[in-house]
Design an enzyme around this catalytic site. Structure first.
Site, mmCIF file in Angstrom:
data_model
loop_
_atom_site.group_PDB
_atom_site.id
_atom_site.type_symbol
_atom_site.label_atom_id
_atom_site.label_comp_id
_atom_site.label_asym_id
_atom_site.label_seq_id
_atom_site.Cartn_x
_atom_site.Cartn_y
_atom_site.Cartn_z
ATOM 1 C CD GLU A 1 -2.731 1.707 0.107
ATOM 2 O OE1 GLU A 1 -3.412 0.180 -0.134
ATOM 3 O OE2 GLU A 1 -2.416 2.270 -0.034
ATOM 4 C CB CYS B 1 5.949 4.912 6.479
ATOM 5 S SG CYS B 1 4.388 3.370 6.772
ATOM 6 C CE LYS C 1 6.049 0.442 9.339
ATOM 7 N NZ LYS C 1 5.898 -0.410 8.041
#
Ligand code: NAD
Length: 474
Positions: free
Chosen positions: A154, A263, A266
């Site tokens: 996504e 996001c 990491k």
């Protein structure tokens, strides 16, 4: 109409489930957190995301969207099962923690009694498709059930997640079962977007490579900003000048406090870890992470430069969320800034239009003493009596503040603009001691304005201070 189950009802799962329902499918969202599902069933959203509440309500009313904590209820005859659980950083090595994906795969296997396609929407290390296939196969309660695994990373952004889901730049699908990938593609046909259908490993890597590239752009412009500041150039102008080049593009060239959120930090770490595990030395990824951390330190360095010792000072923070239009505090720069300034003896006044509650919870988890922080009702409340104000998140409402009033309320007029939202000259004129990020040339805002007004024919005014003058002040 397809029957769909979405496992994990967070930012990605809830948006995916709701949008797929809005596209005419029957969707059941499953989460292990009972409180979250209870809230959703009462019509309350556990997260803030523009436009999502109305969409959830519409689809619940239409009977297309359901919420449950039960896998068997969620999987009931579903053709497509999306996994959208969290994949945070695991240990200090930086690898992705796969325990949530593993648990979701195991639970799916125990309940699956019909043929289905399992689709991985979570951002997962290369090879996870095979990992999920193994787990499901090893735990299938009905051993003869057929299933395929497809990777479908996504790319939505928090703050514009619904729009991003419904208008994606592309949809990526990867599988060793191309027929299964094509079946999943049918779910997206109405979006009229390019479909990239590839193998599992490549699809998984496309997601990491995309996020790492965007993070690299941010760290690149932040490094340029530091050079600009020393040499007397203005990084906003530099970014605008670079951005007109189609090979470069203007997006993700905003110098500032660096990236945060659930996001980029990491994912860059996880990619670096994957590379290291494969015997490589991902030098650029390490530099990207180091520069990003430095941007946060820079704010504290600027405060110390202007205030001297921070002991006994009150620092005001405008914005707490890692970016505007979200309440997400995961890896937000505000956390480090609060930790560092309070450890130097300062207290904090802070305001965020939506993230104050998640900030309070996050700071508590991070074991930062909440008694050193006052959560305020608005920006003026923050400014009241502070020694310095830091713009941490570029929420729109901070663009239209009555800055003379803000200045009047402050004890000392130090303004650190961590997102470069103000014009340096204007702030200086109002009596602020202003510091942006990478803004060595205070006269540059004028030229930027003219450039964005499509070639105004009047000649560019001369900057008030030449580069040479700025250098001699540096
Ligand atoms: P999140 O933490 O907001 O949501 C994850 C949800 O999964 C939580 O509600 C959690 O309770 C639930 N969960 C965990 N284990 C479960 C299990 N075994 N069964 C059922 N539910 C379970 O996470 P998110 O931000 O939605 O991210 C999900 C994934 O999507 C991550 O891999 C992330 O990297 C990726 N992603 C996130 C974004 C973003 O902007 N947030 C964008 C693109 C991709």
């Amino acid at each position: 109409m397809a029957k769909i189950c979405v496992i994990g009802t967070g930012y990605v799962g809830l948006v995916t489930g709701t949008c797929l329902a809005d596209m005419g499918n029957r969707v059941t969202c499953v989460d292990i957190v009972e409180a979250k599902i209870a809230l959703l069933r009462q019509g309350t959203l556990p997260i803030y995301e523009p436009g999502l509440k109305e969409l959830v309500e519409r689809n619940v009313r239409a009977g297309r969207l359901h919420f449950t904590t039960s896998y068997s209820e969620g999987l009931d005859n579903g053709d497509f099962i999306f996994i959208a659980v969290n994949t945070p950083t695991g240990t200090s090595q930086g690898e992705a923690d796969m325990s949530y994906v593993e648990s979701a795969a195991r639970n799916i296997a125990r309940q699956l009694d019909h043929e289905a396609i399992i689709i991985n929407k979570s951002t997962v290390p290369v090879g996870t498709g095979d990992f999920v296939t193994r787990i499901v196969r090893n735990h299938l309660a009905h051993a003869d059930v057929n299933f395929a695994v497809v990777s479908n990373p996504e790319f939505l952004r928090e703050g514009s997640a619904v729009q991003d889901f419904l208008h994606p730049d592309r949809v990526v699908l990867g599988s060793s079962d191309q027929q299964a990938a094509r079946k999943v593609a049918t779910l997206y046909l109405s979006l009229r977007t390019p479909l990239v259908i590839t193998d599992l490993y490549t699809a998984e890597m496309i997601k990491y490579a995309s996020n790492a590239f965007l993070a690299t752009k941010i760290s690149f412009i932040n490094e340029i900003a530091q050079i600009c500041e020393r040499l007397g150039a203005d990084v906003k102008e530099v970014a605008a000048g670079m951005g007109y080049d189609k090979r470069i593009g203007r997006a993700f060239l905003d110098a500032g406090l660096g990236y945060g959120g659930s996001c980029f930090p990491k994912d860059v770490r996880a990619l670096a870890h994957m590379a290291a595990e494969a015997g490589l030395h991902p030098q650029m990824l390490h530099a990207v992470m180091e520069i990003n951390q430095d941007q946060r330190r820079l704010i504290v360095a600027k405060l110390v430069e202007l205030l001297g010792s921070l002991r006994g000072c009150t620092i005001g923070l405008l914005g707490l969320a890692f970016k505007p239009n979200t309440d997400d505090m995961r890896e937000a720069p505000a956390i480090d800034i609060i930790r560092w300034v309070t450890s130097q003896g300062a207290t904090v006044r802070a305001y965020d239009p939506v993230a104050s509650e998640t900030a309070r919870q996050t700071l508590e988890r991070e074991e930062i003493y909440l008694d050193t922080i006052t959560f305020c009702q608005n920006a003026y409340d923050v400014a009241d009596g502070v020694d310095a104000l830091v713009i941490v998140t570029e929420w729109n409402e901070f663009n239209s503040l009555n800055m003379p009033e803000v200045r009047r309320l402050m004890r000392r007029p130090v303004l650190i603009d961590g997102r470069n939202i103000y014009k340096a000259e204007e702030m200086s004129r109002l009596g602020f001691t202003y510091r942006g990020i990478g803004r060595g040339n205070m006269g540059a805002d004028v030229a930027l304005l003219l450039a964005t007004e499509q070639m105004n024919p009047s000649p560019l005014p001369q900057p008030e201070r030449s580069v040479q003058t700025v250098r001699s002040h540096a």
